[in-house]
Design a protein around this motif. Structure first.
Motif, PDB file in Angstrom:
ATOM      1  N   GLY A  69     -77.187 -88.450 -35.139  1.00 57.40           N
ATOM      2  CA  GLY A  69     -77.269 -89.505 -36.134  1.00 57.40           C
ATOM      3  C   GLY A  69     -76.379 -90.694 -35.847  1.00 57.40           C
ATOM      4  O   GLY A  69     -76.815 -91.849 -35.935  1.00 57.40           O
ATOM      5  N   GLU A  70     -75.130 -90.436 -35.490  1.00 57.62           N
ATOM      6  CA  GLU A  70     -74.186 -91.544 -35.290  1.00 57.62           C
ATOM      7  C   GLU A  70     -74.503 -92.337 -34.029  1.00 57.62           C
ATOM      8  O   GLU A  70     -74.517 -93.576 -34.040  1.00 57.62           O
ATOM      9  N   SER A  71     -74.782 -91.637 -32.917  1.00 55.88           N
ATOM     10  CA  SER A  71     -74.982 -92.347 -31.650  1.00 55.88           C
ATOM     11  C   SER A  71     -76.359 -93.003 -31.562  1.00 55.88           C
ATOM     12  O   SER A  71     -76.487 -94.125 -31.047  1.00 55.88           O
ATOM     13  N   ALA A  72     -77.413 -92.321 -32.062  1.00 57.35           N
ATOM     14  CA  ALA A  72     -78.768 -92.880 -31.971  1.00 57.35           C
ATOM     15  C   ALA A  72     -79.116 -93.762 -33.161  1.00 57.35           C
ATOM     16  O   ALA A  72     -80.041 -94.576 -33.081  1.00 57.35           O
ATOM     17  N   GLY A  73     -78.385 -93.597 -34.269  1.00 60.96           N
ATOM     18  CA  GLY A  73     -78.681 -94.348 -35.493  1.00 60.96           C
ATOM     19  C   GLY A  73     -79.424 -93.479 -36.494  1.00 60.96           C
ATOM     20  O   GLY A  73     -80.431 -92.853 -36.146  1.00 60.96           O
ATOM     21  N   TRP A  74     -78.919 -93.432 -37.717  1.00 63.36           N
ATOM     22  CA  TRP A  74     -79.512 -92.550 -38.724  1.00 63.36           C
ATOM     23  C   TRP A  74     -80.950 -92.939 -39.060  1.00 63.36           C
ATOM     24  O   TRP A  74     -81.727 -92.107 -39.499  1.00 63.36           O
ATOM     25  N   ALA A  75     -81.313 -94.183 -38.852  1.00 69.62           N
ATOM     26  CA  ALA A  75     -82.680 -94.621 -39.156  1.00 69.62           C
ATOM     27  C   ALA A  75     -83.550 -94.695 -37.905  1.00 69.62           C
ATOM     28  O   ALA A  75     -84.680 -95.197 -37.968  1.00 69.62           O
ATOM     29  N   SER A  76     -83.058 -94.190 -36.769  1.00 68.06           N
ATOM     30  CA  SER A  76     -83.835 -94.246 -35.530  1.00 68.06           C
ATOM     31  C   SER A  76     -85.003 -93.269 -35.582  1.00 68.06           C
ATOM     32  O   SER A  76     -84.994 -92.279 -36.325  1.00 68.06           O
ATOM     33  N   ALA A  77     -86.016 -93.534 -34.763  1.00 67.80           N
ATOM     34  CA  ALA A  77     -87.195 -92.660 -34.718  1.00 67.80           C
ATOM     35  C   ALA A  77     -86.803 -91.251 -34.289  1.00 67.80           C
ATOM     36  O   ALA A  77     -87.334 -90.260 -34.818  1.00 67.80           O
ATOM     37  N   GLU A  78     -85.878 -91.137 -33.339  1.00 69.88           N
ATOM     38  CA  GLU A  78     -85.453 -89.823 -32.861  1.00 69.88           C
ATOM     39  C   GLU A  78     -84.866 -88.980 -33.985  1.00 69.88           C
ATOM     40  O   GLU A  78     -85.243 -87.815 -34.183  1.00 69.88           O
ATOM     41  N   VAL A  79     -83.942 -89.570 -34.736  1.00 68.76           N
ATOM     42  CA  VAL A  79     -83.246 -88.822 -35.792  1.00 68.76           C
ATOM     43  C   VAL A  79     -84.185 -88.503 -36.953  1.00 68.76           C
ATOM     44  O   VAL A  79     -84.218 -87.373 -37.464  1.00 68.76           O
ATOM     45  N   LEU A  80     -84.979 -89.489 -37.382  1.00 72.05           N
ATOM     46  CA  LEU A  80     -85.905 -89.250 -38.488  1.00 72.05           C
ATOM     47  C   LEU A  80     -86.952 -88.208 -38.116  1.00 72.05           C
ATOM     48  O   LEU A  80     -87.317 -87.357 -38.941  1.00 72.05           O
ATOM     49  N   THR A  81     -87.427 -88.237 -36.883  1.00 71.65           N
ATOM     50  CA  THR A  81     -88.401 -87.230 -36.435  1.00 71.65           C
ATOM     51  C   THR A  81     -87.772 -85.840 -36.417  1.00 71.65           C
ATOM     52  O   THR A  81     -88.397 -84.859 -36.841  1.00 71.65           O
ATOM     53  N   ALA A  82     -86.520 -85.754 -35.935  1.00 68.24           N
ATOM     54  CA  ALA A  82     -85.841 -84.457 -35.894  1.00 68.24           C
ATOM     55  C   ALA A  82     -85.673 -83.883 -37.296  1.00 68.24           C
ATOM     56  O   ALA A  82     -85.950 -82.696 -37.531  1.00 68.24           O
ATOM     57  N   PHE A  83     -85.245 -84.719 -38.234  1.00 68.65           N
ATOM     58  CA  PHE A  83     -85.091 -84.237 -39.611  1.00 68.65           C
ATOM     59  C   PHE A  83     -86.444 -83.830 -40.200  1.00 68.65           C
ATOM     60  O   PHE A  83     -86.537 -82.816 -40.912  1.00 68.65           O
TER      61      PHE A  83
END
Length: 443
Positions: free
Chosen positions: A197-211
């Motif tokens: 979340g912190e390094s990629a950005g909490w609103a990034s596609a990677e993080v949102l997809t993972a959640f």
């Protein structure tokens, strides 16, 4: 050994970066790879141990962890080190929940709190001692030795486990393979999103997809467990108020503890100018308190029950964290709040674990320990990731980052104390025995 390796590598990251030519983002995965495989396989390992034998599975986990430690020490490239750390995490997932499961099966209820108190004290010392031991070994020898020291410990432990610990199993039922896959993918998605979340950005596609994947898999797991006649985790466990509350308290306790270790070890170096080894030594008022108070807290659990110790312990940690968040010009000003935090975590940790284990029937002790261990890992990952974002948003090393992060640890501790209020109280039996009977409410 397993708890120590969660954070022991943190003190050696600068040296590893120099030796292996890694970037800061690549270095994160020496920690994240271990945390991911550790967290996602805890439940599956506990279920396998219940079916195939807890001692046998525990010894196999120790062997895998030890072999992976050798691979880590021999790594000549960062990808190899990251892969070996992931295998270490698999071994750790086989060890941690089964350690509590074996304890729960070996001790009767009236002695279980004391046994878990010793276990919690040693585990807490390992978590808090990670920066100290990692710094000492890295400065005195080399970073490879933070892994080599696991080898003799692992070999001796395997021999003692096979020779001294009796075998125990859970209820005879088929292994829920579908449930194992679903819960592993759910935890993978949630932990991946949290640590990135912190390094990629909490609103990034990677993080949102993972959640999103984590939540969908978790819902699918719940639906499958409801229909399955050999469920890995019978959902009625969570109708038990004490079981749910103790897992909630354990989540917030670990979130606050891991975050505090992470930020305080850096605070000692960045603000007070201490070297890595000295920074670890400066945490000794906290660590030593765990060693002294933990076993005593286990005895108190057996006498007065879990709820008062969880509430009082987490309240003490709340006070200590808020105190430290005010900052200090000299190290000695931090000693009183460090001792208060140490007393608090020493009281709360064995009590929360004991409540989770005692809330369910004895034959379910293996899966209960798996659920509790998974919640602890999720809490630790979530705490460091979320408060890392708070630290950065508040200006990091040059702003109010440490103050806000430590205050966040206080908030997490307060949430743990509030969770403790929902743990059922104990009442005295009418026979005059010293053994208390848990009043399980809300089942």
């Amino acid at each position: 050994m397993v708890a120590l390796d969660v954070l022991v590598v943190a003190a050696a990251l600068t040296t590893i970066r120099s030796d292996l030519g890694a970037s800061a983002e690549e270095l994160e995965w020496t920690v994240n790879a271990y945390a991911l495989s550790f967290a996602m396989l805890l439940m599956t390992a506990a279920a396998i141990g219940d079916r195939l034998g807890r001692r046998r599975t525990y010894a196999a986990g120790l062997a895998l962890f030890t072999a992976a430690s050798v691979a880590c020490a021999l790594a000549t490239s960062l990808p190899f080190l990251i892969a070996a750390r992931a295998v270490q995490g698999i071994g750790a997932a086989m060890v941690m929940p089964l350690a509590m499961g074996l304890l729960g099966a070996a001790f009767p209820p009236e002695r279980r709190g004391q046994a878990i108190g010793v276990f919690s004290g040693v585990t807490g010392i390992a978590v808090l001692g990670g920066p100290l031991i990692g710094g000492a070994v890295t400065e005195g020898l080399s970073w490879q030795w933070i892994f080599w020291i696991n080898v003799p410990i692992g070999v001796v432990a395997i021999a003692l486990v096979l020779a001294k610990i009796p075998e125990s199993t859970g209820p005879a039922r088929r292994l829920d393979l579908v449930g194992a896959v679903l819960i592993s993918l759910a935890v993978l998605g949630l932990v991946w999103g949290t640590v990135r979340g912190e390094s990629a950005g909490w609103a990034s596609a990677e993080v949102l997809t993972a959640f999103a994947v984590g939540v969908v898999m978790l819902v699918a797991f719940g639906l499958w467990e409801r229909r399955s006649d050999h469920a890995m985790v019978p959902l009625e466990f969570f109708r038990n108020r004490t079981f749910t509350a103790s897992n909630s308290a354990g989540f917030f306790l670990s979130a606050a503890l891991f975050s505090a270790v992470f930020f305080l070890s850096q605070y000692m170096q960045a603000v007070l100018g201490s070297a890595p080894f000295k920074a670890g030594l400066q945490l000794l008022p906290w660590t030593a308190t765990l060693f002294v108070v933990g076993p005593i807290a286990g005895q108190l659990v057996d006498r007065i029950g879990e709820r008062p110790l969880v509430v009082i312990g987490m309240a003490l940690q709340t006070a200590g964290m808020f105190w430290m968040s005010r900052g200090a010009d000299h190290y000695y000003e931090l000693i009183p709040p460090l001792v208060i935090c140490g007393c608090g975590i020493s009281l709360a940790m064995p009590a929360a674990q004991s409540a989770a284990m005692a809330a369910l029937p004895r034959e379910a002790v293996g899966i209960a320990s798996g659920i509790y261990s998974m919640n602890r890992q999720l809490g630790g990952a979530a705490g460091v990731a979320v408060l890392g974002s708070v630290f950065t948003a508040a200006g990091g090393y040059t702003g109010d980052g440490f103050a806000r992060a430590l205050a966040g640890c206080g908030v997490l501790s307060l949430l743990g104390a509030l969770s403790g209020f929902a743990i059922a109280a104990r009442r005295r039996t009418g026979t005059g025995d010293s053994v208390d009977e848990l009043v399980v409410e809300g089942v």
